[in-house]
Design an enzyme around this catalytic site. Structure first.
Site, PDB file in Angstrom:
ATOM      1  N   ARG A 241       1.348  -1.118  -0.348  1.00 22.63           N
ATOM      2  CA  ARG A 241       0.097   0.017   0.423  1.00 22.63           C
ATOM      3  C   ARG A 241       1.216   1.030  -0.108  1.00 22.63           C
ATOM      4  NH1 ARG A 241      -2.837  -3.286  -1.384  1.00 22.63           N
ATOM      5  NH2 ARG A 241      -5.314  -3.289  -0.361  1.00 22.63           N
ATOM      6  N   GLU A 270      -3.658   7.427  -5.833  1.00 24.39           N
ATOM      7  CA  GLU A 270      -4.171   6.479  -6.255  1.00 24.39           C
ATOM      8  C   GLU A 270      -5.324   6.992  -7.419  1.00 24.39           C
ATOM      9  OE1 GLU A 270      -3.683   1.963  -5.973  1.00 24.39           O
ATOM     10  OE2 GLU A 270      -2.131   2.108  -5.051  1.00 24.39           O
ATOM     11  N   HIS A 289      -0.455  -0.057 -10.110  1.00 26.74           N
ATOM     12  CA  HIS A 289      -1.435  -1.570  -8.742  1.00 26.74           C
ATOM     13  C   HIS A 289      -1.935  -2.787  -9.253  1.00 26.74           C
ATOM     14  CE1 HIS A 289      -3.384  -1.194  -4.460  1.00 26.74           C
ATOM     15  NE2 HIS A 289      -3.701  -2.857  -5.274  1.00 26.74           N
TER      16      HIS A 289
HETATM   17  O1  LIG Z   1      -5.627  -5.642  -1.500  1.00 30.73           O
HETATM   18  C1  LIG Z   1      -5.570  -6.099  -2.433  1.00 30.73           C
HETATM   19  O2  LIG Z   1      -5.903  -7.837  -3.003  1.00 30.73           O
HETATM   20  C2  LIG Z   1      -5.061  -6.079  -3.670  1.00 30.73           C
HETATM   21  O3  LIG Z   1      -4.193  -4.483  -3.427  1.00 30.73           O
HETATM   22  C3  LIG Z   1      -5.773  -5.146  -4.608  1.00 30.73           C
HETATM   23  O4  LIG Z   1      -6.784  -4.200  -3.468  1.00 30.73           O
END
Ligand SMILES: O=C(O)[C@H](O)CO
Length: 324
Positions: A241, A270, A289
């Protein structure tokens, strides 16, 4: 059929397999827009629903949760591993169950390795150099990077993703695995990894991999001070993250060569605005991402999310309940 549970699916584009499973056992309403459902629409549409199927991008606020509880929603399931988009404190005060997809981590681990190789071996830089017509001649140090072979790799957090990356990297002949986190782990011992405090991990590692979830404890943990502890040759990778990292500090560290390079699949914010200072840095590889973005993984994530909902609504054990 009467008395079938009612589910609101908050996007139209979740993979078919999981949605079909849901339709077999529940009445399904699908919110039909490529944009995440706005709160005011969600608040209306959740009335009369037993379950909400959401993506990892839809922020589930305290207001949404309180309204869901009032409206008798029994379970919220997110098609994601991470749950930082959900107000867990607010959810804890209700009896609503929560589901996610922690079993699905191999694609994110693979993508972490892709970013490690792309940054250390300057893959994107080399590609762009050719596109610009700047590939002129060989010199002994032309486009040299750093190899994983015999390197020290430090994991900040050592859950399923980190451990999977570590297993893959062992085959690259790395010399040492370090990890930091709240506690020493048996899996770490089994992999021959050394449990170490964060600052020493940063001082020793050639590659620093962020592999922890975003929580109040990890938010903003990569400050200018943390980057200054790292080796000047260090490469920083983040596939969990963006908000774990102070991006101003990261830009400063990359521009001033306090660290060598970064590979980021997650950023803050993002999507990253086109005028963001991270864009255009030669020593920073960015992907949008896409850690879990393989067709197979997304199919499985959708099926787990559907099964979580079906189990919760039928009083069965959910495949992946997040216990608050
Ligand atoms: O947490 C997750 O699975 C990915 O980052 C997609 O949100």
């Amino acid at each position: 059929m009467a008395n079938r549970p009612k589910v609101l699916v908050c996007r139209p584009d979740f993979p078919e397999g999981g949605i079909k499973l849901l339709r077999d056992r529940c009445d399904v309403e699908i919110y039909n827009s490529e944009n995440e459902i706005p709160d005011e629409v969600l608040l209306k549409k959740m009335v009369g629903k037993d379950a909400l199927f959401v993506s990892g991008r839809k922020r589930i606020t305290k207001e949404v949760i309180e309204s869901a509880a009032k409206n008798g929603v029994k379970v919220i399931c997110s098609m994601s591993i991470g749950l930082d988009h959900i107000d867990l404190e607010a959810l804890k005060r209700t009896s609503i169950k929560l589901g996610h997809t922690p079993q699905v981590f191999e694609s994110t681990a693979e993508h972490t390795v892709a970013l490690l190789l792309a940054t250390s071996r300057r893959v994107v830089e080399g590609h762009q150099l050719i596109l610009r017509g700047e590939w002129k001649m060989w010199t002994p140090t032309f486009m040299c990077g750093r190899g994983l072979y015999k390197s020290i790799v430090g994991f900040v957090g050592f859950g399923r993703i980190g451990q999977s990356v570590a297993k893959k990297l062992i085959t690259f002949g790395i010399s040492k695995i370090l990890y930091s986190g709240p506690r020493r782990k048996l899996e770490g011992d089994q992999l021959g990894a050394e449990y170490i405090d964060l600052d020493n991990l940063l001082r020793q590692s050639d590659f620093v991999i962020v592999a922890c979830p975003l929580t109040p404890e990890t938010e903003g943990m990569f400050t200018a001070e943390k980057f200054s502890l790292m080796k000047r040759s260090a490469i920083f990778i983040n596939t969990t993250r963006g908000a774990i990292v102070d991006h101003e500090a990261l830009v400063h560290a990359l521009k001033n060569k306090i660290i060598a390079a970064a590979g980021l699949d997650v950023m803050d914010p993002e999507p990253l605005p086109i005028d963001h200072p991270l864009i255009g840095l030669d020593n920073c590889v960015l992907t949008p991402h896409i850690g879990s973005a393989t067709y197979g993984t997304r199919d499985v994530m959708c099926i787990i999310t559907a099964k979580n909902i079906i189990a919760a609504l039928h009083g069965e054990k959910m495949p992946a309940e997040y216990i608050l």
